[in-house]
Design an enzyme around this catalytic site. Structure first.
Site, PDB file in Angstrom:
ATOM      1  N   CYS A 157       0.816  -1.224   0.000  1.00 22.89           N
ATOM      2  CA  CYS A 157       0.000   0.000   0.000  1.00 22.89           C
ATOM      3  C   CYS A 157       0.847   1.270   0.000  1.00 22.89           C
ATOM      4  O   CYS A 157       0.344   2.357  -0.269  1.00 22.89           O
ATOM      5  CB  CYS A 157      -0.945  -0.002   1.195  1.00 22.89           C
ATOM      6  SG  CYS A 157      -2.108  -1.377   1.149  1.00 22.89           S
ATOM      7  N   HIS A 197      -2.971   7.187   3.316  1.00 18.66           N
ATOM      8  CA  HIS A 197      -3.449   5.968   2.667  1.00 18.66           C
ATOM      9  C   HIS A 197      -4.829   5.620   3.224  1.00 18.66           C
ATOM     10  O   HIS A 197      -5.035   5.569   4.434  1.00 18.66           O
ATOM     11  CB  HIS A 197      -2.460   4.815   2.895  1.00 18.66           C
ATOM     12  CG  HIS A 197      -3.027   3.497   2.513  1.00 18.66           C
ATOM     13  ND1 HIS A 197      -3.643   3.287   1.301  1.00 18.66           N
ATOM     14  CD2 HIS A 197      -3.106   2.319   3.192  1.00 18.66           C
ATOM     15  CE1 HIS A 197      -4.070   2.039   1.243  1.00 18.66           C
ATOM     16  NE2 HIS A 197      -3.764   1.430   2.369  1.00 18.66           N
ATOM     17  N   ASN A 224     -10.432   0.410   0.422  1.00 24.65           N
ATOM     18  CA  ASN A 224      -8.970   0.503   0.429  1.00 24.65           C
ATOM     19  C   ASN A 224      -8.454   0.039  -0.936  1.00 24.65           C
ATOM     20  O   ASN A 224      -8.559  -1.145  -1.260  1.00 24.65           O
ATOM     21  CB  ASN A 224      -8.439  -0.380   1.570  1.00 24.65           C
ATOM     22  CG  ASN A 224      -6.926  -0.434   1.622  1.00 24.65           C
ATOM     23  OD1 ASN A 224      -6.233  -0.022   0.696  1.00 24.65           O
ATOM     24  ND2 ASN A 224      -6.403  -0.967   2.715  1.00 24.65           N
TER      25      ASN A 224
END
Lengths: 75, 318
Positions: free
Chosen positions: B108, B242, B272
């Site tokens: 990520c 994030h 996400n």
């Protein structure tokens, strides 16, 4: 002493009166804390007591939290 | 290094929490209160390479340069449509570029890692224009019978063009090896010699451990890059974190003592999207006209590895 500090941190987090918290108070049922609330509190306990704690699914009551912290601080 | 163009692309299929309830034992209330996600986009008849190419083409158009002017392309991607070739090689053909291309996997945090690499290429005069594409198909990775993980993610692609100039003020990267808390194993094929066949290759995550890591490292990283660049938190226009979980965003925000309006969110609509979450967020802000030259942006990402990365960028678009 551990209990008083733990109770204050939880009361501040939940925005409730500290007198509502006893050693028998349950994290999930009485305080409505979910797993991420518990981690957030564990992080606060770590900085308050200068220790490292692992998120533990077996924690049920404030009493469990206090004994976990006492065990860790004695190490 | 400055950002000269942004682009993003999303799959058209929207999956709401209510739709998940038709095949999983879950509820909108459960997902929303624990994650902040109410819907996500997932791939259906599109392919990830086409999604990535579309985001890339939009970023090039936004930057006002052609694909033939690129000196390098970096794709950040965890799992692409092919094990080999890399996603960047496929995207190169789709957009008509001719530059060297390679993929990186920093989970990520891949976009921040790619920015840092791009800066090194620009600073050493090995490139003048670099395309970074972060594209992820997490819906192809998760086990759709596992209500603890599949509800958290979405698919998407975000891209930026970076060129020489003033912009990137500070970067900080970190890696702390810990495979247990967040991983997905690779299948082992049909080798008759392999004694440890992987039968269940789905994504596994210990949410509590990841939360603890994310919150502590993200707040610390942001403070460090701000200090490195001599900028106060109150002077940051937006914190682009994030988009993993709104509880993480809130915990980091409270540690930075900054207002909600400084933390743009797409998690509620997109879930996400792994390394694509920050460049998609940046493209949304750019296209909504919310960024002006001189604005200070702080970015922070964290993910499997465990890896973390943060940077401070001064928006210097024109």
């Amino acid at each position: 002493m551990t209990f008083e500090k733990v109770a204050k941190i939880i009361a501040d987090f939940k925005e409730i009166d500290v007198s509502e918290i006893t050693m028998q108070t349950t994290l999930n049922k009485d305080l409505g804390l979910d797993s991420l609330d518990t981690v957030e509190l564990i992080m606060s306990f770590e900085s308050e007591f200068g220790i490292t704690l692992e998120p533990d699914a077996s924690l049920q009551t404030i009493g469990d939290v206090v004994s976990m912290i006492d065990k860790e601080t004695k190490k | 290094m400055r950002i000269t163009g942004t682009g993003s692309e999303l799959p058209k299929r929207v999956v709401t929490n209510d739709e998940l309830m038709t095949f999983l034992d879950t509820s909108d209330e459960w997902i929303t209160s624990r994650t902040g996600i109410s819907k996500r986009r997932v791939l259906s008849d599109e392919s990830l390479d086409k999604l990535a190419a579309s985001a890339a083409a939009k970023a090039l158009e936004n930057a006002g340069i052609g694909a033939n002017e690129l000196d390098l392309m970096i794709c950040s991607n965890v799992m692409g449509p092919y094990i080999t070739p890399g996603l960047s090689c496929i995207v190169q053909g789709l957009i008509g570029a001719h530059c060297p291309c390679f993929d990186i996997n920093a989970a990520c945090a891949g976009f921040i890692y790619a920015l840092d690499m791009a800066k090194a290429y620009l600073d050493s005069n090995k490139a003048a224009n670099i395309l970074i594409v972060s594209a992820e198909a997490v819906s192809h990775m998760t086990d759709w019978n596992d209500r603890a993980t599949c509800v958290l993610f979405g698919d998407g692609a975000g891209a930026v063009v970076v060129s020489k100039g003033e912009g990137l003020r500070a970067v900080r990267l970190g890696t702390t090896s810990n495979t247990e808390v967040l991983y997905q194993k690779q299948i082992t094929g049909n080798s008759p010699f392999e004694l440890n066949q992987v039968k269940d290759p789905s994504l596994v995550m210990n949410g509590q451990e990841v939360y603890k890591f994310a919150v502590s490292v993200s707040a610390e990283d942001v403070k460090a890059v701000l200090e490195q660049s001599g900028i106060q938190a109150q002077d940051v226009k937006y914190f682009l974190l994030h988009q993993a979980n709104h509880r993480i965003l809130e915990a980091v925000r409270s540690r930075l003592h900054q207002g909600k309006e400084k933390f743009p969110v797409n998690l509620d609509r997109l879930g996400n999207t792994s390394s694509a979450s920050i460049p998609i967020l940046l493209d949304e802000l750019n296209r909504q006209g919310k960024l002006s030259d001189g604005d200070i942006l702080a970015m922070s990402a964290f993910g499997a590895g465990l890896v973390n990365g943060a940077c401070v960028i001064q928006w210097n678009f024109k």
